[in-house]
Design an enzyme around this catalytic site. Sequence first.
Site, PDB file in Angstrom:
ATOM      1  N   VAL A  28       0.838  -1.211   0.000  1.00  0.00           N
ATOM      2  CA  VAL A  28       0.000   0.000   0.000  1.00  0.00           C
ATOM      3  C   VAL A  28       0.871   1.259   0.000  1.00  0.00           C
ATOM      4  O   VAL A  28       0.627   2.202  -0.766  1.00  0.00           O
ATOM      5  CB  VAL A  28      -0.960  -0.001   1.222  1.00  0.00           C
ATOM      6  CG1 VAL A  28      -1.869   1.220   1.163  1.00  0.00           C
ATOM      7  CG2 VAL A  28      -1.788  -1.278   1.260  1.00  0.00           C
ATOM      8  N   VAL A  47      -6.230  20.708  -1.593  1.00  0.00           N
ATOM      9  CA  VAL A  47      -5.922  20.930  -0.170  1.00  0.00           C
ATOM     10  C   VAL A  47      -5.742  22.420   0.130  1.00  0.00           C
ATOM     11  O   VAL A  47      -6.070  22.896   1.218  1.00  0.00           O
ATOM     12  CB  VAL A  47      -4.645  20.124   0.206  1.00  0.00           C
ATOM     13  CG1 VAL A  47      -4.092  20.543   1.550  1.00  0.00           C
ATOM     14  CG2 VAL A  47      -4.959  18.631   0.208  1.00  0.00           C
ATOM     15  N   ARG A  60      14.404  -1.860   5.380  1.00  0.00           N
ATOM     16  CA  ARG A  60      15.623  -2.044   4.585  1.00  0.00           C
ATOM     17  C   ARG A  60      15.618  -1.063   3.410  1.00  0.00           C
ATOM     18  O   ARG A  60      15.002  -1.337   2.365  1.00  0.00           O
ATOM     19  CB  ARG A  60      15.680  -3.491   4.079  1.00  0.00           C
ATOM     20  CG  ARG A  60      16.074  -4.489   5.186  1.00  0.00           C
ATOM     21  CD  ARG A  60      15.948  -5.922   4.733  1.00  0.00           C
ATOM     22  NE  ARG A  60      14.544  -6.316   4.685  1.00  0.00           N
ATOM     23  CZ  ARG A  60      13.868  -6.858   5.697  1.00  0.00           C
ATOM     24  NH1 ARG A  60      14.479  -7.087   6.838  1.00  0.00           N
ATOM     25  NH2 ARG A  60      12.595  -7.164   5.582  1.00  0.00           N
ATOM     26  N   GLU A 141     -10.102   5.130   7.141  1.00  0.00           N
ATOM     27  CA  GLU A 141     -11.037   4.592   6.129  1.00  0.00           C
ATOM     28  C   GLU A 141     -10.510   3.328   5.454  1.00  0.00           C
ATOM     29  O   GLU A 141     -11.273   2.407   5.141  1.00  0.00           O
ATOM     30  CB  GLU A 141     -11.317   5.674   5.080  1.00  0.00           C
ATOM     31  CG  GLU A 141     -12.242   5.254   3.959  1.00  0.00           C
ATOM     32  CD  GLU A 141     -13.636   4.883   4.454  1.00  0.00           C
ATOM     33  OE1 GLU A 141     -13.938   3.665   4.465  1.00  0.00           O
ATOM     34  OE2 GLU A 141     -14.411   5.781   4.822  1.00  0.00           O
ATOM     35  N   GLU A 202      -2.073 -14.593   1.510  1.00  0.00           N
ATOM     36  CA  GLU A 202      -0.674 -14.432   1.886  1.00  0.00           C
ATOM     37  C   GLU A 202      -0.060 -15.794   2.214  1.00  0.00           C
ATOM     38  O   GLU A 202      -0.780 -16.784   2.348  1.00  0.00           O
ATOM     39  CB  GLU A 202      -0.576 -13.503   3.094  1.00  0.00           C
ATOM     40  CG  GLU A 202      -1.040 -12.114   2.732  1.00  0.00           C
ATOM     41  CD  GLU A 202      -0.977 -11.162   3.896  1.00  0.00           C
ATOM     42  OE1 GLU A 202      -0.119 -11.348   4.760  1.00  0.00           O
ATOM     43  OE2 GLU A 202      -1.785 -10.237   3.913  1.00  0.00           O
ATOM     44  N   ASP A 213      -9.021 -11.201  10.467  1.00  0.00           N
ATOM     45  CA  ASP A 213      -9.080  -9.945   9.711  1.00  0.00           C
ATOM     46  C   ASP A 213     -10.518  -9.395   9.705  1.00  0.00           C
ATOM     47  O   ASP A 213     -10.748  -8.220  10.001  1.00  0.00           O
ATOM     48  CB  ASP A 213      -8.592 -10.212   8.277  1.00  0.00           C
ATOM     49  CG  ASP A 213      -8.702  -9.003   7.376  1.00  0.00           C
ATOM     50  OD1 ASP A 213      -7.800  -8.157   7.421  1.00  0.00           O
ATOM     51  OD2 ASP A 213      -9.702  -8.894   6.638  1.00  0.00           O
ATOM     52  N   LYS A 217     -12.287  -5.935  11.505  1.00  0.00           N
ATOM     53  CA  LYS A 217     -13.125  -4.996  10.747  1.00  0.00           C
ATOM     54  C   LYS A 217     -14.514  -4.883  11.384  1.00  0.00           C
ATOM     55  O   LYS A 217     -15.086  -3.787  11.466  1.00  0.00           O
ATOM     56  CB  LYS A 217     -13.215  -5.448   9.292  1.00  0.00           C
ATOM     57  CG  LYS A 217     -11.877  -5.302   8.563  1.00  0.00           C
ATOM     58  CD  LYS A 217     -11.842  -6.056   7.242  1.00  0.00           C
ATOM     59  CE  LYS A 217     -10.522  -5.837   6.508  1.00  0.00           C
ATOM     60  NZ  LYS A 217     -10.341  -6.739   5.361  1.00  0.00           N
TER      61      LYS A 217
HETATM   62  N1  LIG Z   1      -2.637  -4.864   1.166  1.00  0.00           N
HETATM   63  C1  LIG Z   1      -3.934  -4.599   1.247  1.00  0.00           C
HETATM   64  O1  LIG Z   1      -4.693  -4.887   0.342  1.00  0.00           O
HETATM   65  C2  LIG Z   1      -4.476  -3.896   2.458  1.00  0.00           C
HETATM   66  C3  LIG Z   1      -5.831  -3.519   2.457  1.00  0.00           C
HETATM   67  C4  LIG Z   1      -6.347  -2.842   3.566  1.00  0.00           C
HETATM   68  C5  LIG Z   1      -5.525  -2.569   4.643  1.00  0.00           C
HETATM   69  N2  LIG Z   1      -4.225  -2.975   4.609  1.00  0.00           N
HETATM   70  C6  LIG Z   1      -3.398  -2.652   5.765  1.00  0.00           C
HETATM   71  O2  LIG Z   1      -2.396  -1.744   5.372  1.00  0.00           O
HETATM   72  C7  LIG Z   1      -1.231  -1.963   6.137  1.00  0.00           C
HETATM   73  C8  LIG Z   1      -0.060  -2.225   5.191  1.00  0.00           C
HETATM   74  O3  LIG Z   1      -0.349  -3.345   4.407  1.00  0.00           O
HETATM   75  P1  LIG Z   1       0.592  -3.789   3.192  1.00  0.00           P
HETATM   76  O4  LIG Z   1      -0.204  -4.782   2.420  1.00  0.00           O
HETATM   77  O5  LIG Z   1       1.131  -2.615   2.496  1.00  0.00           O
HETATM   78  O6  LIG Z   1       1.737  -4.543   3.998  1.00  0.00           O
HETATM   79  P2  LIG Z   1       3.229  -4.851   3.524  1.00  0.00           P
HETATM   80  O7  LIG Z   1       3.721  -5.957   4.362  1.00  0.00           O
HETATM   81  O8  LIG Z   1       3.298  -4.994   2.051  1.00  0.00           O
HETATM   82  O9  LIG Z   1       3.997  -3.514   3.901  1.00  0.00           O
HETATM   83  C9  LIG Z   1       4.338  -3.159   5.208  1.00  0.00           C
HETATM   84  C10 LIG Z   1       5.730  -2.542   5.142  1.00  0.00           C
HETATM   85  O10 LIG Z   1       6.026  -1.973   6.408  1.00  0.00           O
HETATM   86  C11 LIG Z   1       7.363  -2.279   6.709  1.00  0.00           C
HETATM   87  N3  LIG Z   1       7.542  -2.229   8.164  1.00  0.00           N
HETATM   88  C12 LIG Z   1       7.004  -3.053   9.077  1.00  0.00           C
HETATM   89  N4  LIG Z   1       7.418  -2.702  10.313  1.00  0.00           N
HETATM   90  C13 LIG Z   1       8.244  -1.651  10.154  1.00  0.00           C
HETATM   91  C14 LIG Z   1       8.998  -0.858  11.044  1.00  0.00           C
HETATM   92  N5  LIG Z   1       8.977  -1.105  12.349  1.00  0.00           N
HETATM   93  N6  LIG Z   1       9.735   0.161  10.549  1.00  0.00           N
HETATM   94  C15 LIG Z   1       9.751   0.410   9.218  1.00  0.00           C
HETATM   95  N7  LIG Z   1       9.064  -0.312   8.314  1.00  0.00           N
HETATM   96  C16 LIG Z   1       8.320  -1.342   8.788  1.00  0.00           C
HETATM   97  C17 LIG Z   1       7.597  -3.669   6.135  1.00  0.00           C
HETATM   98  O11 LIG Z   1       8.972  -3.909   5.933  1.00  0.00           O
HETATM   99  C18 LIG Z   1       6.809  -3.575   4.833  1.00  0.00           C
HETATM  100  O12 LIG Z   1       7.609  -3.095   3.766  1.00  0.00           O
HETATM  101  C19 LIG Z   1      -1.556  -3.123   7.090  1.00  0.00           C
HETATM  102  O13 LIG Z   1      -1.992  -2.616   8.304  1.00  0.00           O
HETATM  103  C20 LIG Z   1      -2.678  -3.825   6.364  1.00  0.00           C
HETATM  104  O14 LIG Z   1      -3.525  -4.530   7.238  1.00  0.00           O
HETATM  105  C21 LIG Z   1      -3.681  -3.613   3.549  1.00  0.00           C
HETATM  106  N1  LIG Z   2      -6.343  -9.651   3.605  1.00  0.00           N
HETATM  107  C1  LIG Z   2      -7.390  -8.685   3.464  1.00  0.00           C
HETATM  108  C2  LIG Z   2      -6.823  -7.407   2.911  1.00  0.00           C
HETATM  109  C3  LIG Z   2      -7.757  -6.238   3.019  1.00  0.00           C
HETATM  110  O1  LIG Z   2      -7.961  -5.833   4.311  1.00  0.00           O
HETATM  111  C4  LIG Z   2      -8.473  -9.262   2.555  1.00  0.00           C
HETATM  112  O2  LIG Z   2      -8.262 -10.314   1.952  1.00  0.00           O
HETATM  113  O3  LIG Z   2      -9.548  -8.676   2.468  1.00  0.00           O
HETATM  114 NA    NA Z   3     -12.863   1.692   3.297  1.00  0.00          NA
END
Ligand SMILES: NC(=O)c1ccc[n+]([C@@H]2O[C@H](COP(=O)([O-])OP(=O)(O)OC[C@H]3O[C@@H](n4cnc5c(N)ncnc54)[C@H](O)[C@@H]3O)[C@@H](O)[C@H]2O)c1
Ligand SMILES: N[C@@H](CCO)C(=O)O
Ligand code: NA
Length: 470
Positions: A28, A47, A60, A141, A202, A213, A217
């Site tokens: 994201v 804005v 990293r 959101e 995943e 999850d 929600k």
């Molecule tokens: N991927 C989706 O479709 C989705 C949808 C809704 C909500 N979310 C939420 O969004 C958030 C991010 O999801 P994502 O899919 O991008 O995850 P992701 O694992 O792809 O990305 C998370 C990133 O954060 C970094 N990170 C973790 N801990 C860290 C720290 N202490 N310092 C610095 N960097 C750190 C990780 O290295 C990773 O690159 C989560 O809370 C997830 O539940 C994701």
């Molecule tokens: N793992 C979640 C990502 C979105 O929150 C899903 O499959 O809906």
């Molecule tokens: Na939403």
Amino acid sequence: MSKDAGRVAERSRTIDSVKVALLGCGVVGTQVVRLLREQSEELAARVGAPIELAGIAVRRPQRHPDVPAELLTTDAAGLVARPDVDVVVELMGGIEPARDLLLDALKNDRSVVSANKALLAEEGEALATAARESGADLYYEASVAGAIPLLRPIQQSLAGDRIRRVAGIVNGTTNFILSAMESTGAGYADALEEAGRLGYAEADPTADVDGYDAASKAAILASLAFHTRVTASDVHREGIRDVTATDIASAKALGCSVKLLAICEQVDGDAGSTVSARVYPAMIPKAHPLASVSGAFNAVFVEADAAGPLMFYGQGAGGPQTASAVLGDLVAAARNRVIGGRGPRDTAYAHLSVQPMGEVRTRYHVNVDVHDRAGVLAAVASVFAEHGVSIATVKQEGGREAESPDADDAGHGGDAGTDATLVVVTHEAPDAALRATVDALSGLDSVRGVASVLRVEGLGRPVHALGGAQ
Ligand SMILES: NC(=O)c1ccc[n+]([C@@H]2O[C@H](COP(=O)([O-])OP(=O)(O)OC[C@H]3O[C@@H](n4cnc5c(N)ncnc54)[C@H](O)[C@@H]3O)[C@@H](O)[C@H]2O)c1
Ligand SMILES: N[C@@H](CCO)C(=O)O
Ligand code: NA
């Protein structure tokens, strides 16, 4: 002038750009960076000042060659504490260190945008309190149903109405698996493998398939819809691991689909109101709009007294989709910084207790494997009756006529060719009564086992196809 108003007025005098600290740059976060870059001029116009990235905290830095190196840092706490930061966007996930970082940010008057449902469901109260006390904004959101505008409509557009129920499909991975099982007849394991291959599930799919999850929600939705506090541990949770190809076929035969539902209801009783929040797979009639939500899509029904039923539909996951919701929140927080406003506070004034699952009333579809012999139907029916669970329909599948027309009919089943399945659909009953019924059925001599128990949800509509009024 109040302390809050003074702080807001001071901010609006001094801001010529809105500085953002991004925590986490994964699926994201990468898309948020892209959209900020690609849409910078339009966002500035909306804005009233440019939105600028102050820094990006990552684990990293070498893994982010597309991001200007001077923005990257491994010191998330240092980034959050920088005096020029206005808004912290948290996209790391997990409880710690995200919790401490966001509490620090809010206490120091930085607004917060987060997609972290696990954190919001667990620590929503602490975060909301910190935001209220400092006058900063807290927006999330993206944490529920990804791109779908859902929390803002509940919190703002429906603020003048009384919401009774929020129910829907809020997990894309499990909806993909259940849809694949329905359309191809595949078993759970094959459908899960396909979901992994396509990038939906995943490597560790536990949070999705075991309902964690969706439970997070549901907690967020119930808290906002009913102006109370519900945490993930308050939510009754069942996942989809035990849903079989036979369950899906039974549902199909009854004109239903199986969906993993998150259901939040306000329940008014003689002793006052309670809130029910629960996640489980359930059969829903194909005529219900939620039944046609397939693949990785999400859809949520909101029912309010004056508005009636509303349906929200779209993509609940994915990098660009989730980034859209994050950007919407970021623009709202940035606008507030520029014009000196402030978003609405969480209003958890209702202090509702959570209804125990045993008291929740739904209908059930129960497959009972029996020895097909005289009296078995009466024995099974009497167990339901003894527990106060009223049967709407019962159908026998298999058995002597179907499988072994020439078999000796002395009535002493148990040998090959004399097994049958009784498919029972009940009227509404309390969950505890159904559980006790299932336990008692397993103890009957004539019962080989209870093969499956699935709830049947009409979600506000009569389930005519299944027999009997609700
Ligand atoms: N991927 C989706 O479709 C989705 C949808 C809704 C909500 N979310 C939420 O969004 C958030 C991010 O999801 P994502 O899919 O991008 O995850 P992701 O694992 O792809 O990305 C998370 C990133 O954060 C970094 N990170 C973790 N801990 C860290 C720290 N202490 N310092 C610095 N960097 C750190 C990780 O290295 C990773 O690159 C989560 O809370 C997830 O539940 C994701
Ligand atoms: N793992 C979640 C990502 C979105 O929150 C899903 O499959 O809906
Ligand atoms: Na939403």
